[in-house]
Design a protein around this motif. Structure first.
Motif, PDB file in Angstrom:
ATOM      1  N   PHE A 196       0.825  -1.210   0.000  1.00  0.00           N
ATOM      2  CA  PHE A 196       0.000   0.000   0.000  1.00  0.00           C
ATOM      3  C   PHE A 196       0.861   1.262   0.000  1.00  0.00           C
ATOM      4  CE2 PHE A 196      -3.712  -2.564   1.128  1.00  0.00           C
ATOM      5  CZ  PHE A 196      -4.720  -1.886   0.464  1.00  0.00           C
ATOM      6  N   LEU A 197       1.951   1.260   0.768  1.00  0.00           N
ATOM      7  CA  LEU A 197       2.827   2.426   0.816  1.00  0.00           C
ATOM      8  C   LEU A 197       3.481   2.700  -0.537  1.00  0.00           C
ATOM      9  CD1 LEU A 197       4.601   1.959   4.279  1.00  0.00           C
ATOM     10  CD2 LEU A 197       2.898   3.693   3.680  1.00  0.00           C
ATOM     11  N   ILE A 198       3.817   1.639  -1.266  1.00  0.00           N
ATOM     12  CA  ILE A 198       4.489   1.793  -2.558  1.00  0.00           C
ATOM     13  C   ILE A 198       3.513   2.182  -3.657  1.00  0.00           C
ATOM     14  CG2 ILE A 198       5.786   0.596  -4.365  1.00  0.00           C
ATOM     15  CD1 ILE A 198       6.959  -1.187  -2.126  1.00  0.00           C
ATOM     16  N   HIS A 199       2.359   1.513  -3.688  1.00  0.00           N
ATOM     17  CA  HIS A 199       1.463   1.656  -4.842  1.00  0.00           C
ATOM     18  C   HIS A 199       0.192   2.446  -4.554  1.00  0.00           C
ATOM     19  CE1 HIS A 199       3.981  -1.060  -7.123  1.00  0.00           C
ATOM     20  NE2 HIS A 199       3.973  -1.895  -6.103  1.00  0.00           N
ATOM     21  N   GLY A 200      -0.070   2.741  -3.276  1.00  0.00           N
ATOM     22  CA  GLY A 200      -1.191   3.604  -2.934  1.00  0.00           C
ATOM     23  C   GLY A 200      -2.525   3.116  -3.469  1.00  0.00           C
ATOM     24  N   LYS A 201      -3.281   4.063  -4.038  1.00  0.00           N
ATOM     25  CA  LYS A 201      -4.640   3.753  -4.496  1.00  0.00           C
ATOM     26  C   LYS A 201      -4.668   2.791  -5.680  1.00  0.00           C
ATOM     27  CE  LYS A 201      -4.929   7.736  -7.633  1.00  0.00           C
ATOM     28  NZ  LYS A 201      -5.669   8.981  -7.953  1.00  0.00           N
ATOM     29  N   ASN A 202      -3.542   2.592  -6.365  1.00  0.00           N
ATOM     30  CA  ASN A 202      -3.530   1.658  -7.496  1.00  0.00           C
ATOM     31  C   ASN A 202      -3.883   0.231  -7.067  1.00  0.00           C
ATOM     32  OD1 ASN A 202      -2.799   3.706  -9.200  1.00  0.00           O
ATOM     33  ND2 ASN A 202      -0.637   3.166  -9.284  1.00  0.00           N
ATOM     34  N   VAL A 203      -3.730  -0.061  -5.761  1.00  0.00           N
ATOM     35  CA  VAL A 203      -4.032  -1.407  -5.264  1.00  0.00           C
ATOM     36  C   VAL A 203      -5.494  -1.767  -5.502  1.00  0.00           C
ATOM     37  CG1 VAL A 203      -4.112  -2.861  -3.192  1.00  0.00           C
ATOM     38  CG2 VAL A 203      -2.180  -1.309  -3.563  1.00  0.00           C
ATOM     39  N   GLN A 237       6.770   6.799 -11.117  1.00  0.00           N
ATOM     40  CA  GLN A 237       5.830   7.456 -10.250  1.00  0.00           C
ATOM     41  C   GLN A 237       6.546   8.479  -9.387  1.00  0.00           C
ATOM     42  OE1 GLN A 237       3.926   4.320  -8.082  1.00  0.00           O
ATOM     43  NE2 GLN A 237       3.200   3.289  -9.914  1.00  0.00           N
ATOM     44  N   SER A 264      10.446  -0.468  -1.252  1.00  0.00           N
ATOM     45  CA  SER A 264      10.452  -1.655  -2.089  1.00  0.00           C
ATOM     46  C   SER A 264      11.541  -2.630  -1.653  1.00  0.00           C
ATOM     47  CB  SER A 264      10.655  -1.257  -3.556  1.00  0.00           C
ATOM     48  OG  SER A 264      10.657  -2.387  -4.392  1.00  0.00           O
ATOM     49  N   ARG A 278       9.797   5.320  -2.414  1.00  0.00           N
ATOM     50  CA  ARG A 278       9.190   4.055  -2.809  1.00  0.00           C
ATOM     51  C   ARG A 278      10.251   2.982  -3.061  1.00  0.00           C
ATOM     52  NH1 ARG A 278       5.189   7.530  -5.243  1.00  0.00           N
ATOM     53  NH2 ARG A 278       3.097   6.882  -4.618  1.00  0.00           N
TER      54      ARG A 278
END
Length: 431
Positions: free
Chosen positions: A122-129, A149, A159, A155
């Motif tokens: 979630f921290l890396i990809h945020g709302k894209n999840v 991004q 990662s 990130r």
């Protein structure tokens, strides 16, 4: 000798090397074997296939002579990478322990690992999840990659923490013999990462970690099973490549094959670079991109606000493959592992750099075999997982290695503190 015959000859040399290495080491997953297998797929095999429309470039546009040169440069890089191994003493695969790491990993619960992995994703990809549950939206973000991004440095650090956690979690599941959960996690994590990043390499990481653990710590990885797992892994990649962008009911095999093939574009890109390098002997830029990879890249932008926007692969792409830089919406093209060496040091650069990198791999491999130190386990596993990336970007893999080592040490210290407190609580309860 025509180009097809030369490609077949290089493939045969690679296959001979794989069997020779196995005869010397009894190690089918020896780093030079993995390197040779991925090399023959990326270079001579792709030269033979050379299907129009599959790759980001069409090497035929650059002429047969440049194709010959590119394949010869690639083979030169392959040979000198393996040369330190050829000159080394015979080493047989023996018993390997992970005592230093096992205690730490076993003291943490499976739920703890899953929670950390979910939080990091979630921290890396945020709302894209949330797009994981929406195939149409998932297809619309197909071109997004982690490095394109905002907040790239932050990130990237998270990662690395995520990758270390995944390594520990897979070791945990295998040590506890939780095989059903292990298979579910590898498939689920592979799909999620490929869906969010479009990265086949990232999706393949848990599979490679699993192969690594089965082979070195369970000793049940034979030559026949290696071939079986290789084709199984290739099928899973094809499946995931289509599933990450399309509705599961509309899985397009041709699209999946195209997605998979685009991960093996090193030969195509090397032909383009070869056709535009001016000095084959000493190179054009005198090791400038080495400085970009090893010194500039790891420096956080918070410390150096004026850090160049383009360096490493992007600067090479802008200069040598401009048709895939300008107006390509952030598409990043890798110059292949010898591309940057040829640009910066020419043939001499290929010989020196490939030999040095091969020597580093050999040194760490022997340390991994003969030492029970968790740090050597991590560093060798990190390089083992980076072989695919090395064939795409060359020495760029080392720009993140020492950052990963620092983070790993921090991770181990934190784990030891946590497990020490747990140990103290158990003693008090016993009293």
């Amino acid at each position: 000798m025509n180009l097809i015959s030369l490609s077949i000859f290089v493939i045969l040399i690679n296959l001979v090397h794989i069997f020779y290495t196995y005869s010397r080491t009894s190690d089918i997953l020896h780093y030079t074997n993995l390197f040779s297998l991925i090399f023959l797929i990326n270079y001579p095999l792709m030269m033979i296939v050379n299907l129009n429309g599959i790759h980001v470039l069409n090497s035929n546009d650059f002429g047969v002579i440049n194709q010959y040169f590119a394949l010869c440069f690639a083979f030169m890089g392959w040979f000198f990478f393996n040369l330190p191994f050829y000159l080394s003493k015979k080493t047989k695969l023996g018993d390997i322990g992970i005592k230093n790491a096992a205690g730490i990993i076993l003291n943490l619960k499976i739920s703890h690992f899953l929670f950390i992995i979910i939080i990091f994703i979630f921290l890396i990809h945020g709302k894209n999840v949330i797009y994981l549950f929406n195939p149409e939206a998932l297809h619309s973000i197909r071109g997004l990659r982690l490095q394109e991004q905002a907040g790239t440095a932050g990130r990237a650090l998270i990662s690395i923490f995520l990758n270390i956690t995944v390594i520990f979690f897979i070791i945990k599941l295998l040590l506890k013999n939780k095989m059903l959960l292990f298979y579910i996690f590898v498939l689920s994590y592979g799909y999620i990462i490929m869906a969010l990043t479009t990265s086949k390499t990232a999706a393949l990481t848990p599979v490679l970690i699993s192969f690594f653990m089965f082979h070195y710590f369970y000793k049940n990885f034979s030559l026949i099973s290696s071939i079986k797992y290789f084709f199984t892994g290739a099928f899973l990649l094809i499946f995931l490549a289509g599933a990450r962008a399309l509705n599961m009911e509309k899985l397009d095999l041709l699209f999946s094959l195209r997605q998979l093939a685009n991960a093996f574009d090193g030969m195509e890109n090397l032909v383009a670079v070869t056709s535009r390098v001016k000095d084959y002997i000493l190179g054009d830029d005198f090791y400038w991109h080495y400085i970009e990879y090893l010194i500039i890249a790891p420096i956080p932008r918070a410390i150096w606000p004026g850090k160049p926007e383009l360096y490493g692969n992007l600067s090479i792409q802008q200069q040598y493959i401009p048709e895939l830089f300008f107006g390509q919406n952030g598409m990043t093209v890798s110059p292949s592992f010898v591309g940057a060496m040829l640009i910066d040091g020419g043939i001499i650069g290929i010989i020196l750099t490939s030999s040095l990198v091969g020597g580093i791999f050999l040194f760490l491999y022997k340390k991994f075999l003969n030492s029970n130190n968790t740090l050597y386990l991590f560093i060798y596993l990190y390089l083992f997982l980076s072989v695919i990336s090395y064939l795409r970007i060359g020495i760029g893999i080392f720009s993140s290695l020492y950052v990963a080592v620092v983070i790993f040490i921090i991770y181990i210290i934190a784990f030891k503190i946590i497990t020490y407190n747990q140990y103290k609580r158990k003693i008090k309860c016993a009293e």
